[in-house]
Enzyme design. Structure first.
Site, short mmCIF file in Angstrom:
data_model
loop_
_atom_site.label_atom_id
_atom_site.label_comp_id
_atom_site.label_asym_id
_atom_site.label_seq_id
_atom_site.Cartn_x
_atom_site.Cartn_y
_atom_site.Cartn_z
N TYR A 1 -2.92 -10.84 2.47
CA TYR A 1 -2.92 -9.45 2.92
C TYR A 1 -4.38 -9.03 3.11
CZ TYR A 1 -1.72 -4.40 2.74
OH TYR A 1 -1.57 -3.06 3.00
N THR B 1 0.82 -1.21 0.00
CA THR B 1 0.00 0.00 0.00
C THR B 1 0.86 1.26 0.00
OG1 THR B 1 -1.74 -1.18 1.19
CG2 THR B 1 -1.83 1.22 1.21
N LYS C 1 -1.07 -10.75 6.81
CA LYS C 1 -0.91 -9.36 7.22
C LYS C 1 -2.31 -8.85 7.49
CE LYS C 1 0.34 -4.67 6.35
NZ LYS C 1 0.62 -3.57 5.40
#
Length: 262
Positions: A96, A4, A126
């Site tokens: 993620y 990100t 994550k």
């Protein structure tokens, strides 16, 4: 890498490959792991990036859920992830989980049931969500410790540690890494009061900049004035931080007195 904060989803496939290669090169003998994010909106690109990550020696790969045509249940999500993971069959695989950005709110607790049978390389998650109940249930089920849970909401890291998160990946660690490591050390002692001080002060800064308007572009501006390394402009549709933001954010960060005068 290419997550990100790195604006991975705004980069071309070739740019992502180039960045991944450079991180592998520069990280050699310096970094324990280089995890490459290979998520994309379509499966063929994810698979191509996964193969590339494996070929250059990545320590792991991570994938977000596709977020335009979204998986609506666990079986759809697992089928997608499995097709990516199978392209890098020797590389540890991380999901993620970032529902605030993807809109995919399938609970990780549900996802984990039977995941190893379908994705043998599955290493962990994550977890970039504020749902600590979901995180806690995941960790409670992880009795053998085979999975890793890396927390991604920096202002709530201490809460995640309390329920058993065993790592963190976040944007603030680019400029508050030392203070966060000291918080981790305090938590491990355990000195919870000291750990709280670090978490509260991190939160004080983030609360301040969020009110000014805080995103990836502003994060890069903070990284630049703290490190002295120019991070460059963001890519549209993101626009760069204003000079007013930079002045106010720098003044706020400079005003914070960390424990023990750190």
């Amino acid at each position: 890498v290419n997550g990100t904060t790195g604006e991975g989803l705004s980069l071309s496939i070739q740019e992502r490959k180039q960045l991944a290669e450079e991180w592998i090169c520069q990280g050699k003998d310096k970094l324990d792991h280089v995890i490459i994010h290979v998520g994309a909106l379509n499966l063929p690109e994810c698979q191509e990036l996964a193969r590339h990550a494996a070929a250059i020696g990545a320590g792991g790969i991570a994938v977000i859920a596709p977020f335009f045509f979204k998986p609506t249940n666990k079986s759809e999500l697992v089928a997608f992830l499995q097709k990516v993971a199978s392209e890098a069959p020797e590389v540890p695989f991380y999901y993620y989980h970032i529902p605030p950005l993807t809109g995919v709110k399938i609970r990780v607790e549900e996802l984990l049931d039977g995941i190893k049978a379908q994705i043998p390389t599955f290493q962990g998650v994550k977890f970039s969500d504020t749902d600590l109940l979901d995180l806690a249930q995941c960790i409670n089920k992880n009795e053998t410790g085979e999975f890793e849970f890396l927390y991604g909401v920096d202002e709530q890291l201490l809460g995640a540690l309390a329920v058993g998160a065993n790592g963190a990946v976040g944007s603030t660690y680019n400029y508050l890494g030392r203070q966060t490591n000291l918080m981790l050390q305090a938590f491990a002692k355990p000195d919870f009061a000291l750990a709280q001080q670090y978490q509260f002060l991190t939160g004080e800064f983030l609360n301040f900049v969020i009110k000014l308007g805080f995103g990836v572009a502003q994060t890069k501006a903070v990284m630049t004035f703290v490190s002295g390394i120019p991070m460059g402009p963001p890519r549209l549709p993101l626009v760069g931080a204003t000079s007013e933001f930079i002045v106010k954010a720098k003044a706020k960060l400079d005003s914070i007195v960390w424990p023990n005068g750190d």
